[in-house]
Design an enzyme around this catalytic site. Structure first.
Site, PDB file in Angstrom:
ATOM      1  CE1 TYR A 150       9.273   4.963   1.936  1.00 56.59           C
ATOM      2  CE2 TYR A 150       7.959   6.889   2.535  1.00 56.59           C
ATOM      3  CZ  TYR A 150       8.341   5.579   2.747  1.00 56.59           C
ATOM      4  OH  TYR A 150       7.803   4.870   3.796  1.00 56.59           O
ATOM      5  CB  ALA A 153       1.895   0.086   6.193  1.00 62.15           C
ATOM      6  CD  GLU A 189      10.932  -7.650   5.244  1.00 64.53           C
ATOM      7  OE1 GLU A 189      11.266  -8.728   5.780  1.00 64.53           O
ATOM      8  OE2 GLU A 189      10.606  -6.633   5.895  1.00 64.53           O
ATOM      9  CG  ASN A 225       8.392  -2.186  -0.143  1.00 62.55           C
ATOM     10  OD1 ASN A 225       7.926  -2.324   0.992  1.00 62.55           O
ATOM     11  ND2 ASN A 225       8.959  -1.061  -0.547  1.00 62.55           N
ATOM     12  NE  ARG A 241      10.495   5.848   7.812  1.00 64.07           N
ATOM     13  CZ  ARG A 241       9.516   5.661   6.920  1.00 64.07           C
ATOM     14  NH1 ARG A 241       9.615   4.673   6.038  1.00 64.07           N
ATOM     15  NH2 ARG A 241       8.468   6.446   6.923  1.00 64.07           N
ATOM     16  NE  ARG A 251       4.377   6.611   1.531  1.00 67.89           N
ATOM     17  CZ  ARG A 251       4.484   5.365   1.985  1.00 67.89           C
ATOM     18  NH1 ARG A 251       4.494   4.350   1.136  1.00 67.89           N
ATOM     19  NH2 ARG A 251       4.583   5.134   3.276  1.00 67.89           N
ATOM     20  CG  HIS A 287      11.494  -2.484   3.749  1.00 63.97           C
ATOM     21  ND1 HIS A 287      10.123  -2.391   3.794  1.00 63.97           N
ATOM     22  CD2 HIS A 287      11.826  -3.644   4.360  1.00 63.97           C
ATOM     23  CE1 HIS A 287       9.636  -3.460   4.415  1.00 63.97           C
ATOM     24  NE2 HIS A 287      10.645  -4.238   4.769  1.00 63.97           N
ATOM     25  N   PRO A 325       0.790  -1.233   0.000  1.00 63.34           N
ATOM     26  CG  PRO A 325      -0.162  -1.140   2.114  1.00 63.34           C
ATOM     27  CD  PRO A 325       0.509  -2.081   1.162  1.00 63.34           C
ATOM     28  CG  ASN A 326      -0.250   4.217   1.399  1.00 65.48           C
ATOM     29  OD1 ASN A 326      -1.263   4.735   0.927  1.00 65.48           O
ATOM     30  ND2 ASN A 326      -0.244   3.624   2.581  1.00 65.48           N
TER      31      ASN A 326
END
Ligand code: DQA
Length: 146
Positions: free
Chosen positions: A22, A76, A97, A73, A106, A17, A99, A9-10
């Site tokens: 990012y 969230a 995985e 990825n 963070r 963003r 990111h 998502p997003n």
């Protein structure tokens, strides 16, 4: 070799963003980058993005059934989706995985990944280079497993 790059998502709205986290990239930039990096590595890369947990779980089921390696990825969902974790655990081929940011540097809620424990490996913190490293890892792992 077919590889899927799945995004949660997003990520489809990356350009809207936080640029300090990012960078200055769009989701199209990410898609084009993965496809061209894949070509250089001899991989047939397909990039998908969804904001829907259900849709992503179904894609993971398809990847498991077709034994397709995945760079993933979960965005969230990384931090709380046991449904996604359970679907990742069923994959038959390697899954990395990935990111853009380094979740460990963070907010505290991002320090937990429910996915890492069932992934082949995790890469984060390098922006688009994270995806390149994930694709390189998959190219390497799938060559070795032949
Ligand atoms: C992310 C990190 C997650 O914490 C966040 O929710 C995202 C993107 C990354 O690529 O850095 O949406 O997965």
């Amino acid at each position: 070799m077919k590889i899927w790059v799945l995004n949660g998502p997003n990520l489809g709205r990356l350009d809207l963003r936080d640029h300090s986290i990012y960078g200055d990239i769009t989701f199209k930039d990410l898609t084009d980058f993965c496809i061209s990096t894949g070509k250089d590595l001899g991989l047939d890369v397909e990039v998908r993005q969804s904001d829907s947990e259900t849709e992503i779980v179904h894609w993971l089921h398809d990847a498991a059934d077709q034994k397709i390696p995945v760079a993933f990825n979960p965005a969230a969902f990384t931090h709380y989706s046991y449904a996604i974790r359970d679907a990742v655990a069923m994959l038959k081929a390697p899954v990395i995985e990935v990111h853009l940011s380094n979740p460990l540097s963070r907010e505290e809620f991002r320090h937990t990944s429910v996915v890492s424990g069932v992934a082949t490996g995790t890469i984060g913190g390098f922006g688009l280079l994270s995806y390149e490293l994930a694709l390189r890892a998959l190219a390497n792992l799938t060559r070795k497993s032949k």
